[in-house]
Design a protein around this motif. Structure first.
Motif, PDB file in Angstrom:
ATOM      1  N   HIS A   1       9.796  10.537  -8.980  1.00  0.00           N
ATOM      2  CA  HIS A   1      11.008  10.066  -8.377  1.00  0.00           C
ATOM      3  C   HIS A   1      11.784   9.258  -9.555  1.00  0.00           C
ATOM      4  O   HIS A   1      11.062   8.795 -10.499  1.00  0.00           O
ATOM      5  N   THR A   2      13.046   9.615  -9.219  1.00  0.00           N
ATOM      6  CA  THR A   2      14.224   8.824 -10.537  1.00  0.00           C
ATOM      7  C   THR A   2      14.834   7.572  -9.827  1.00  0.00           C
ATOM      8  O   THR A   2      15.288   6.912 -10.609  1.00  0.00           O
ATOM      9  N   SER A   3      14.784   7.530  -8.635  1.00  0.00           N
ATOM     10  CA  SER A   3      15.285   6.197  -7.988  1.00  0.00           C
ATOM     11  C   SER A   3      14.522   5.839  -6.658  1.00  0.00           C
ATOM     12  O   SER A   3      13.952   6.751  -5.929  1.00  0.00           O
ATOM     13  N   VAL A   4      14.570   4.441  -6.483  1.00  0.00           N
ATOM     14  CA  VAL A   4      13.813   4.084  -5.060  1.00  0.00           C
ATOM     15  C   VAL A   4      14.695   2.625  -4.852  1.00  0.00           C
ATOM     16  O   VAL A   4      14.879   2.021  -5.703  1.00  0.00           O
ATOM     17  N   ASP A   5      14.755   2.737  -3.472  1.00  0.00           N
ATOM     18  CA  ASP A   5      15.485   1.821  -2.713  1.00  0.00           C
ATOM     19  C   ASP A   5      14.472   0.845  -1.979  1.00  0.00           C
ATOM     20  O   ASP A   5      14.221   1.049  -0.834  1.00  0.00           O
ATOM     21  N   LEU A   6      14.174  -0.236  -2.670  1.00  0.00           N
ATOM     22  CA  LEU A   6      12.964  -1.289  -1.747  1.00  0.00           C
ATOM     23  C   LEU A   6      13.736  -2.347  -1.333  1.00  0.00           C
ATOM     24  O   LEU A   6      13.083  -3.329  -1.114  1.00  0.00           O
ATOM     25  N   ARG A   7      14.890  -2.299  -1.124  1.00  0.00           N
ATOM     26  CA  ARG A   7      15.777  -3.439  -0.621  1.00  0.00           C
ATOM     27  C   ARG A   7      15.071  -3.922   0.692  1.00  0.00           C
ATOM     28  O   ARG A   7      15.161  -3.332   1.545  1.00  0.00           O
ATOM     29  N   GLY A   8      14.917  -5.414   0.875  1.00  0.00           N
ATOM     30  CA  GLY A   8      14.727  -6.020   1.831  1.00  0.00           C
ATOM     31  C   GLY A   8      13.048  -5.827   2.119  1.00  0.00           C
ATOM     32  O   GLY A   8      12.643  -6.307   3.208  1.00  0.00           O
ATOM     33  N   CYS A   9      12.230  -5.001   1.415  1.00  0.00           N
ATOM     34  CA  CYS A   9      10.899  -4.932   1.750  1.00  0.00           C
ATOM     35  C   CYS A   9      10.228  -6.178   1.492  1.00  0.00           C
ATOM     36  O   CYS A   9       9.787  -6.528   0.093  1.00  0.00           O
ATOM     37  N   ARG A  10      10.061  -7.028   2.580  1.00  0.00           N
ATOM     38  CA  ARG A  10       9.533  -8.420   2.296  1.00  0.00           C
ATOM     39  C   ARG A  10       7.953  -8.479   1.880  1.00  0.00           C
ATOM     40  O   ARG A  10       7.669  -9.333   1.367  1.00  0.00           O
ATOM     41  N   LYS A  11       7.262  -7.439   2.211  1.00  0.00           N
ATOM     42  CA  LYS A  11       6.126  -7.354   1.785  1.00  0.00           C
ATOM     43  C   LYS A  11       5.746  -6.857   0.517  1.00  0.00           C
ATOM     44  O   LYS A  11       4.399  -6.695   0.267  1.00  0.00           O
ATOM     45  N   LEU A  12       6.436  -6.405  -0.104  1.00  0.00           N
ATOM     46  CA  LEU A  12       6.339  -5.878  -1.510  1.00  0.00           C
ATOM     47  C   LEU A  12       5.700  -6.890  -2.323  1.00  0.00           C
ATOM     48  O   LEU A  12       6.061  -8.008  -2.193  1.00  0.00           O
ATOM     49  N   THR A  13       4.745  -6.422  -3.282  1.00  0.00           N
ATOM     50  CA  THR A  13       4.049  -7.246  -4.002  1.00  0.00           C
ATOM     51  C   THR A  13       4.359  -6.875  -5.513  1.00  0.00           C
ATOM     52  O   THR A  13       4.721  -5.742  -5.734  1.00  0.00           O
TER      53      THR A  13
ATOM     54  N   VAL B   1       0.846  -1.085  -0.053  1.00  0.00           N
ATOM     55  CA  VAL B   1      -0.097   0.066   0.036  1.00  0.00           C
ATOM     56  C   VAL B   1       0.897   1.458  -0.003  1.00  0.00           C
ATOM     57  O   VAL B   1       0.811   2.105  -0.639  1.00  0.00           O
ATOM     58  N   ALA B   2       1.788   1.270   0.931  1.00  0.00           N
ATOM     59  CA  ALA B   2       2.673   2.317   0.869  1.00  0.00           C
ATOM     60  C   ALA B   2       3.512   2.614  -0.409  1.00  0.00           C
ATOM     61  O   ALA B   2       3.594   3.932  -0.749  1.00  0.00           O
ATOM     62  N   VAL B   3       3.859   1.629  -1.134  1.00  0.00           N
ATOM     63  CA  VAL B   3       4.712   1.836  -2.395  1.00  0.00           C
ATOM     64  C   VAL B   3       3.606   2.362  -3.339  1.00  0.00           C
ATOM     65  O   VAL B   3       4.068   3.271  -4.207  1.00  0.00           O
ATOM     66  N   VAL B   4       2.494   1.849  -3.563  1.00  0.00           N
ATOM     67  CA  VAL B   4       1.440   2.309  -4.602  1.00  0.00           C
ATOM     68  C   VAL B   4       1.297   3.890  -4.176  1.00  0.00           C
ATOM     69  O   VAL B   4       1.284   4.764  -5.079  1.00  0.00           O
ATOM     70  N   ALA B   5       1.006   3.989  -2.677  1.00  0.00           N
ATOM     71  CA  ALA B   5       0.581   5.590  -2.558  1.00  0.00           C
ATOM     72  C   ALA B   5       1.892   6.403  -2.983  1.00  0.00           C
ATOM     73  O   ALA B   5       1.654   7.499  -3.536  1.00  0.00           O
ATOM     74  N   LEU B   6       3.082   6.081  -2.551  1.00  0.00           N
ATOM     75  CA  LEU B   6       4.567   6.810  -3.081  1.00  0.00           C
ATOM     76  C   LEU B   6       4.427   6.804  -4.617  1.00  0.00           C
ATOM     77  O   LEU B   6       4.869   8.090  -5.300  1.00  0.00           O
TER      78      LEU B   6
END
Length: 94
Positions: free
Chosen positions: A13-25, A1-6
């Motif tokens: 945004h030109t860069s995003v670090d989602l390393r280790g986001c275990r609940k990412l879909t 939900v947070a990534v979708v809102a972002l």
């Protein structure tokens, strides 16, 4: 939900670090790709459930990618890598 809102509220945004986001879909990554086509760097390290389909969408929607970190993304196949190579001509780091 947070990534979708972002993605929906910060399309510049030109860069995003989602390393280790275990609940990412995959759906969140697809939303990010669709709303932030100017992405140049994405770190998805450790996202073990990531599928080729999400990376293909990322490659198609964000042709300006120069760096994609897929370290630890165990489900990746040549399909995802081929899509990045085909759609992101400036890619220098995978």
């Amino acid at each position: 939900v947070a990534v979708v809102a972002l993605a929906e509220h910060c399309p510049g945004h030109t860069s995003v670090d989602l390393r280790g986001c275990r609940k990412l879909t995959d759906a969140a990554l697809v939303a990010l790709a669709e709303h932030c086509p100017g992405l140049t760097a994405v770190d998805l390290g450790g996202y073990k459930n990531l599928t080729d389909a999400a990376v293909v969408t990322l490659a198609e929607q964000c042709p300006g990618l120069t760096s994609v970190d897929l370290t630890g993304c165990e489900n990746m196949t040549n399909v995802a890598v081929a899509a990045l190579a085909e759609h992101c001509p400036g890619l220098i780091s995978v």
